[in-house]
Design an enzyme around this catalytic site. Structure first.
Site, PDB file in Angstrom:
ATOM      1  N   HIS A  22       0.809  -1.226   0.000  1.00 49.59           N
ATOM      2  CA  HIS A  22       0.000   0.000   0.000  1.00 49.59           C
ATOM      3  C   HIS A  22       0.848   1.285   0.000  1.00 49.59           C
ATOM      4  CE1 HIS A  22       0.309  -0.208   4.361  1.00 49.59           C
ATOM      5  NE2 HIS A  22      -0.552  -1.164   4.471  1.00 49.59           N
ATOM      6  N   HIS A  76      -3.444  -7.817  16.476  1.00 42.13           N
ATOM      7  CA  HIS A  76      -3.751  -6.656  15.637  1.00 42.13           C
ATOM      8  C   HIS A  76      -4.644  -7.121  14.496  1.00 42.13           C
ATOM      9  CE1 HIS A  76      -3.280  -3.166  13.196  1.00 42.13           C
ATOM     10  NE2 HIS A  76      -2.153  -3.474  12.594  1.00 42.13           N
ATOM     11  N   GLU A  78      -5.419  -5.711  11.538  1.00 44.59           N
ATOM     12  CA  GLU A  78      -5.151  -5.431  10.113  1.00 44.59           C
ATOM     13  C   GLU A  78      -4.996  -6.755   9.365  1.00 44.59           C
ATOM     14  OE1 GLU A  78      -2.142  -2.466   9.310  1.00 44.59           O
ATOM     15  OE2 GLU A  78      -2.959  -2.122   7.312  1.00 44.59           O
ATOM     16  N   ASP A  80      -3.264  -8.119   7.233  1.00 47.52           N
ATOM     17  CA  ASP A  80      -2.024  -8.875   7.026  1.00 47.52           C
ATOM     18  C   ASP A  80      -1.741  -9.806   8.214  1.00 47.52           C
ATOM     19  OD1 ASP A  80      -1.765  -6.399   8.273  1.00 47.52           O
ATOM     20  OD2 ASP A  80       0.315  -6.105   7.674  1.00 47.52           O
ATOM     21  N   HIS A 142       0.029  -0.468  15.716  1.00 47.48           N
ATOM     22  CA  HIS A 142      -0.173   0.477  14.655  1.00 47.48           C
ATOM     23  C   HIS A 142      -1.609   0.999  14.519  1.00 47.48           C
ATOM     24  CE1 HIS A 142      -0.744   0.260   9.984  1.00 47.48           C
ATOM     25  NE2 HIS A 142      -0.371   1.476  10.281  1.00 47.48           N
ATOM     26  N   ASP A 161       3.339  -5.477  14.743  1.00 46.16           N
ATOM     27  CA  ASP A 161       3.958  -4.556  13.780  1.00 46.16           C
ATOM     28  C   ASP A 161       5.242  -3.905  14.318  1.00 46.16           C
ATOM     29  OD1 ASP A 161       2.306  -4.819  11.582  1.00 46.16           O
ATOM     30  OD2 ASP A 161       1.011  -3.145  12.093  1.00 46.16           O
ATOM     31  N   TYR A 189      10.887   1.011   7.826  1.00 44.75           N
ATOM     32  CA  TYR A 189       9.570   0.559   8.296  1.00 44.75           C
ATOM     33  C   TYR A 189       9.011   1.560   9.312  1.00 44.75           C
ATOM     34  CZ  TYR A 189       6.068  -2.634  10.210  1.00 44.75           C
ATOM     35  OH  TYR A 189       4.892  -3.203  10.632  1.00 44.75           O
ATOM     36  N   HIS A 220       6.398  -8.869  10.856  1.00 43.43           N
ATOM     37  CA  HIS A 220       6.914  -8.695   9.490  1.00 43.43           C
ATOM     38  C   HIS A 220       8.424  -8.886   9.469  1.00 43.43           C
ATOM     39  CE1 HIS A 220       3.223  -7.155   7.768  1.00 43.43           C
ATOM     40  NE2 HIS A 220       3.120  -6.272   8.722  1.00 43.43           N
TER      41      HIS A 220
HETATM   42 FE1  FEO Z   1      -0.717  -2.788  10.852  1.00 39.80          FE
HETATM   43 FE2  FEO Z   1       1.268  -5.282   9.585  1.00 39.80          FE
HETATM   44  O1  FEO Z   1      -0.349  -4.407   9.986  1.00 39.80           O
END
Ligand code: FEO
Length: 393
Positions: A22, A76, A78, A80, A142, A161, A189, A220
């Site tokens: 994104h 989290h 999100e 991903d 995040h 994150d 990042y 990640h």
């Molecule tokens: Fe805020 Fe890796 O998602």
């Protein structure tokens, strides 16, 4: 099989191909990290993006029958990280989804399902056998729902994150891949994901500061082990969250007919001759997410644009819009550029930088059409301003 510690396994997905996350350039791909803890009550910490569900379930199945999983911790929402919860629940439909109060709200908004939620807050614990997992909410690092999970038994912080980077690899630890490289990716990042949330990051760092951690498992990229590396990483996060910078100048410009470029190169020469560390970036050849990584540790940004249709260039505007969202604070900006007849465009450049959080101590240097030698020499007036800004630290 990726064993992190005894009975703790990495069960994530690797995306070797993704090159744009994104808007964030990911030239090295990324990973979505999920972890399996095998204890009396087998527990999965975070899942993966939906398209990696099969890979995650294969990795879980290498270690345990997935139907035995009793808890799925969603640090989290999100997608991903929670994107494969549905697929995992097909194997273990009675598993409880452990998440923060906001996490439950957000998961319901995303999946339209009323799963078997177990809502936890900061300081709450979850006994899974030998292990007593501890939760700490870290809102806005995040999303509002974000939390971390700590396993005192393993001395592992599952940080989601926080402390991540985008890097696809068959190795799992920073010391295997190359520390300098991974620290650099961690900085990029932070600059592109965490930067707007400095105050919240400071609170999160204080909250986990007293924990005995010898491994950080992120959601990640690559993980961190060893006290020395973890201490350095946390110190860097404190530095970035406080918007502390180095004595560096970053010159970013776009050029149409090379007049703005002439000014940029002269500025580079002048700053270099003043003995100040400086980097020159042609926006046309660079990605805005890499520029943000440079802004992270630069005290002074000098930004130049030509004028097109009475406006700054769309590419420059895109960077400014991106910066307004990321809000780098405590930095100084100077502006320059070549225009034809509509100098008014520079109001947009200046006000956007101010809105992004920069201090603009002087008027910009703007030249009609092509700068002559005298106009280039006048750029020397920026040097004492830059020196003042650097001494402010
Ligand atoms: Fe805020 Fe890796 O998602």
């Amino acid at each position: 099989m990726y064993k992190m510690k005894e009975n703790v396994f990495w069960t994530g997905g690797i995306d070797w191909d993704v090159r744009n996350f994104h808007g964030y350039s990911t030239p090295f791909g990324t990973t979505y990290n999920s972890y399996l803890i095998i204890d009396d009550k087998p527990t999965v910490i975070d899942t993966v993006k939906k398209y990696c569900a099969e890979e995650m379930i294969r990795r879980i199945s290498e270690n345990i029958d997935p139907s035995k999983i009793e808890y799925i911790i969603s640090n989290h929402t999100e997608m991903d990280h929670s994107g494969a919860i549905e697929e995992l629940l097909e194997y273990c439909p009675n598993a409880e989804i452990v998440c923060s109060p906001k996490g439950a709200e957000e998961l319901k908004r995303h999946f339209k399902k009323d799963w078997n939620f177990k809502i936890v807050k900061s300081g709450d614990t979850l006994n899974i056998g030998k292990r007593e997992l501890v939760f700490q909410q870290i809102p806005m690092v995040h999303w509002p729902d974000s939390m971390v999970t700590y396993s005192p038994h393993d001395k592992i912080l599952f940080s989601n994150d926080a402390f991540g980077q985008h890097y696809a690899s068959s190795e799992r630890f920073a010391d295997e891949v190359g520390l300098d490289f991974i620290f650099k990716e961690a900085a990029k990042y932070y600059a592109n994901i965490v930067l707007p949330y400095g105050n919240q990051t400071l609170k999160a760092l204080d909250a986990v500061g007293g924990l005995d951690i010898d491994m950080i498992c992120t959601s990640h990229g690559i993980n961190w082990r060893g006290k020395e590396n973890i201490t350095k990483l946390i110190e860097l996060y404190y530095k970035w969250a406080r918007h502390e910078t180095d004595n560096k100048v970053l010159i970013v410009y776009y050029t149409m007919w090379r007049s703005t470029e002439k000014m940029a190169r002269k500025l580079y020469e002048l700053v270099e001759l003043a003995g100040i560390q400086v980097k020159l970036v042609n926006l046309k050849e660079s990605h805005i997410s890499d520029i943000m990584a440079d802004i992270l540790d630069s005290k002074v940004l000098i930004m130049g644009s030509p004028v097109l249709n009475s406006r700054i260039l769309p590419e420059v505007a895109a960077l400014l819009m991106y910066m307004k969202g990321l809000k780098p604070k405590g930095r100084t900006a100077l502006t320059f550029g070549s225009y034809g007849w509509a100098r008014i465009a520079y109001k947009e450049l200046e006000s956007s930088l101010q809105e992004a959080g920069f201090n603009l101590p002087v008027d910009g240097a703007y030249v009609q059409f092509v700068p002559d030698d005298a106009e280039l020499e006048e750029l020397k007036s920026f040097i004492p301003i830059i020196k003042d800004a650097l001494q402010d630290d």
